[in-house]
Design an enzyme around this catalytic site. Structure first.
Site, PDB file in Angstrom:
ATOM      1  N   ASP A  88       0.804  -1.227   0.000  1.00 39.93           N
ATOM      2  CA  ASP A  88       0.000   0.000   0.000  1.00 39.93           C
ATOM      3  C   ASP A  88       0.834   1.272   0.000  1.00 39.93           C
ATOM      4  O   ASP A  88       0.399   2.300  -0.506  1.00 39.93           O
ATOM      5  CB  ASP A  88      -0.942   0.030   1.207  1.00 39.93           C
ATOM      6  CG  ASP A  88      -0.209   0.294   2.515  1.00 39.93           C
ATOM      7  OD1 ASP A  88       0.659  -0.520   2.880  1.00 39.93           O
ATOM      8  OD2 ASP A  88      -0.499   1.316   3.165  1.00 39.93           O
ATOM      9  N   ASP A  91       5.889   0.369   3.104  1.00 40.19           N
ATOM     10  CA  ASP A  91       6.205  -0.860   3.825  1.00 40.19           C
ATOM     11  C   ASP A  91       5.664  -2.051   3.043  1.00 40.19           C
ATOM     12  O   ASP A  91       5.316  -1.921   1.868  1.00 40.19           O
ATOM     13  CB  ASP A  91       5.655  -0.798   5.255  1.00 40.19           C
ATOM     14  CG  ASP A  91       4.215  -0.299   5.287  1.00 40.19           C
ATOM     15  OD1 ASP A  91       3.503  -0.479   4.275  1.00 40.19           O
ATOM     16  OD2 ASP A  91       3.794   0.258   6.314  1.00 40.19           O
ATOM     17  N   TYR A 240      -5.553   0.505   9.287  1.00 37.22           N
ATOM     18  CA  TYR A 240      -6.667   0.824   8.403  1.00 37.22           C
ATOM     19  C   TYR A 240      -7.978   0.413   9.064  1.00 37.22           C
ATOM     20  O   TYR A 240      -8.728  -0.398   8.540  1.00 37.22           O
ATOM     21  CB  TYR A 240      -6.492   0.149   7.039  1.00 37.22           C
ATOM     22  CG  TYR A 240      -5.398   0.775   6.203  1.00 37.22           C
ATOM     23  CD1 TYR A 240      -5.594   2.004   5.575  1.00 37.22           C
ATOM     24  CD2 TYR A 240      -4.160   0.157   6.070  1.00 37.22           C
ATOM     25  CE1 TYR A 240      -4.588   2.592   4.827  1.00 37.22           C
ATOM     26  CE2 TYR A 240      -3.148   0.744   5.315  1.00 37.22           C
ATOM     27  CZ  TYR A 240      -3.372   1.958   4.698  1.00 37.22           C
ATOM     28  OH  TYR A 240      -2.376   2.542   3.953  1.00 37.22           O
ATOM     29  N   GLU A 489       5.651   9.836   3.273  1.00 36.03           N
ATOM     30  CA  GLU A 489       5.219   8.531   2.788  1.00 36.03           C
ATOM     31  C   GLU A 489       4.133   8.719   1.733  1.00 36.03           C
ATOM     32  O   GLU A 489       3.292   9.608   1.846  1.00 36.03           O
ATOM     33  CB  GLU A 489       4.690   7.650   3.920  1.00 36.03           C
ATOM     34  CG  GLU A 489       4.416   6.216   3.466  1.00 36.03           C
ATOM     35  CD  GLU A 489       4.184   5.258   4.620  1.00 36.03           C
ATOM     36  OE1 GLU A 489       4.487   4.061   4.449  1.00 36.03           O
ATOM     37  OE2 GLU A 489       3.705   5.699   5.673  1.00 36.03           O
TER      38      GLU A 489
END
Length: 522
Positions: A88, A91, A240, A489
């Site tokens: 995603d 990572d 999430y 990120e």
């Protein structure tokens, strides 16, 4: 050691086009920036990003050559093939909910702007990006009422800083089923596969039919066995978590299934009408559209159904959806009253949340662009509480947000990595921050990555082209530091909505200056 949490509710060649700004003024009633950008180049780079995020065995035509095969034993411990899909962000966990939303938004981009993508020479790349995700979803949906939700877990993954090719962290897989429901995950995955089935209907009808079959099964599973997926898959909650619940995803899935069944899926349409109030579709006035909150997307798609005469019997409910859709649009335009608007930074960027704010900017820009087209086609305006607005004001704001992303901002920084002369060089991304596996095959251990690479002050050795980073804070401030993961990120669902917007803006630019090249070389 990295202990970031992604749940954001809250905690989660430079080629300048040289032409006269007056050309753009004839297209946009509101010109947010006099600084022109090459949207075709940005589009090409945005699609390149998804190849950097691939998990599994990479294909022969892989363009991001600093990546290599990874995650080749995913699912093996559970006796299922879960090789493939997308990481995603920076990572290596494969999270099902944001991955599915990414694919839904890529598919919606192709459905709305397939011609524009084809004209820019990028349609095939968009199709490949979608299919990389849907191939994985087919694998993950191992039986009608079983869907594998996640591979790896955030806690153990964040203890290590490694290239995906060296992964030594847990690859345990987690699933939802009849006893461990996840209506939100099942619904979003159904939406992704239904939308993708529309995309492949003409070019790959067998695959399209297969996707639709999976989507229908997943919707029935999610609707029959109701529950939030983060209650069943506890390891996902801090990364999430499903704050909005599952009702928005079930409406979202029903909408895409209605469209995927050629608008003859009466069952799905009735579901949208009958559940409109009790599931919040006509009740929630929302000011964000994201991997977690789908209401604004449902409402905008429902508003489009008003153009079809056959829906006149249900115009009352569809108009309620439309009213909520326009509340969202007016909030973006700062045309609501009081606190019902989306904040702006001093530089004009929409600002929803401190953590990874760019995801809300790209998704808002997409909805603004789609609704602008709807208003233009239907010859309508919006009656916002603070004034009447037309289609050009919507596309003008979408362009302003994209221009901010590409460099028209107080920092003169492009937040789309690899675009322009000044972009983030220390993106919080394991694979990009460590020497390329193809050139340096020596194993890099779990903590070795932190010791030798994470703490380096210099730029990443690999450029993750097309990544849309989290972006600046509410005062337009941005620190290009690898450890500043709230801002540096990038995520797949940041870039995905941008694809359609860039395709549309590239078309408008081409219409005004047809002598410009459609795309720039890499």
């Amino acid at each position: 050691m990295e202990l970031k949490k992604k749940n954001n509710h809250p905690p989660k060649f430079r080629t300048r086009i040289l032409h006269h700004c007056t050309l753009l003024l004839s297209v946009f009633a509101v010109l947010p920036s006099a600084q022109p950008f090459n949207y075709g180049e940005a589009l090409s780079k945005s699609l390149l990003y998804f190849e950097a995020q691939r998990s599994g065995r990479l294909p022969y035509n892989q363009r991001v050559t600093w990546r290599h095969h990874s995650g080749l034993t995913d699912g093996l411990e559970q006796g299922v093939d879960l090789v493939g899909g997308y990481y995603d962000a920076g990572d290596h966990v494969k999270f099902g909910l944001p991955m599915a939303f990414t694919v839904t938004m890529l598919s919606w981009s192709v459905i709305e702007y397939g011609d524009q993508l084809a004209a820019a020479g990028e349609l095939q790349h968009a199709l490949e990006a979608i299919k990389w995700g849907t191939d994985y979803f087919i694998k993950a949906h191992t039986s009608p009422n079983v869907l594998w939700a996640e591979v790896g877990d955030g806690d153990t993954d964040h203890y290590c800083w490694q290239r995906p090719e060296d992964m030594a962290t847990s690859r345990r897989a987690y699933k939802i089923d009849e006893n461990n429901p996840g209506s939100d995950l099942a619904g979003e995955t159904a939406a992704a596969m239904a939308a993708a089935s529309i995309v492949f209907r003409k070019t790959n009808p067998h695959y399209s039919h297969l996707l639709l079959h999976h989507a229908q099964q997943l919707f029935e599973f999610g609707d029959t066995y109701r529950g939030k997926y983060d209650s069943s898959v506890g390891v996902v909650k801090e990364y999430y978590g499903s704050v909005s619940g599952y009702m928005d995803e079930l409406l979202w899935a029903a909408m895409w299934l209605y469209k995927a069944t050629d608008n003859v899926g009466d069952y799905y349409f009735k579901y949208l009408i009958n559940k409109a109030h009790c599931f919040g579709g006509t009740g929630w006035s929302i000011t964000e559209f994201s991997w977690d909150v789908k209401y604004a997307g449902v409402q905008i798609l429902a508003a489009q159904l008003l153009m079809d005469e056959k829906h006149k019997e249900h115009r009352h409910v569809l108009n309620q959806y439309k009213s909520k859709a326009e509340h969202y649009i007016c909030a973006c335009l700062n045309k609501n009253i009081g606190a019902n608007n989306i904040d702006r930074t001093p530089g004009g960027l929409l600002h929803v949340r401190q953590w990874n704010n760019m995801q809300y900017v790209s998704s808002a820009s997409f909805l603004l662009t789609v609704y602008s087209d709807f208003l233009q086609t239907s010859n309508q305006n919006i009656m916002c509480p603070r004034g009447v607005v037309g289609s050009q004001e919507l596309i003008g704001l979408a362009q302003a947000q994209v221009d901010y992303i590409l460099g028209s901002n107080p920092a003169n920084m492009s937040y789309l990595v690899g675009y322009g002369p000044n972009y983030p060089m220390r993106v919080h991304h394991r694979g990009a921050s460590i020497a390329c596996y193809r050139e340096s095959k020596g194993y890099i251990g779990c903590t070795q990555g932190y010791d030798n690479w994470y703490s380096r002050k210099g730029p990443n050795p690999n450029v993750v082209v097309g990544a849309l980073v989290g972006g600046p804070d509410c005062q337009d401030n941005f620190r290009d530091e690898r450890g500043n993961y709230m801002q540096t990120e990038a995520c797949t669902y940041n870039t995905a909505p941008l694809v359609g917007v860039l395709a549309k803006l590239n078309q408008l630019e081409e219409q005004q200056n047809p002598t410009l090249p459609l795309v720039a070389s890499y």
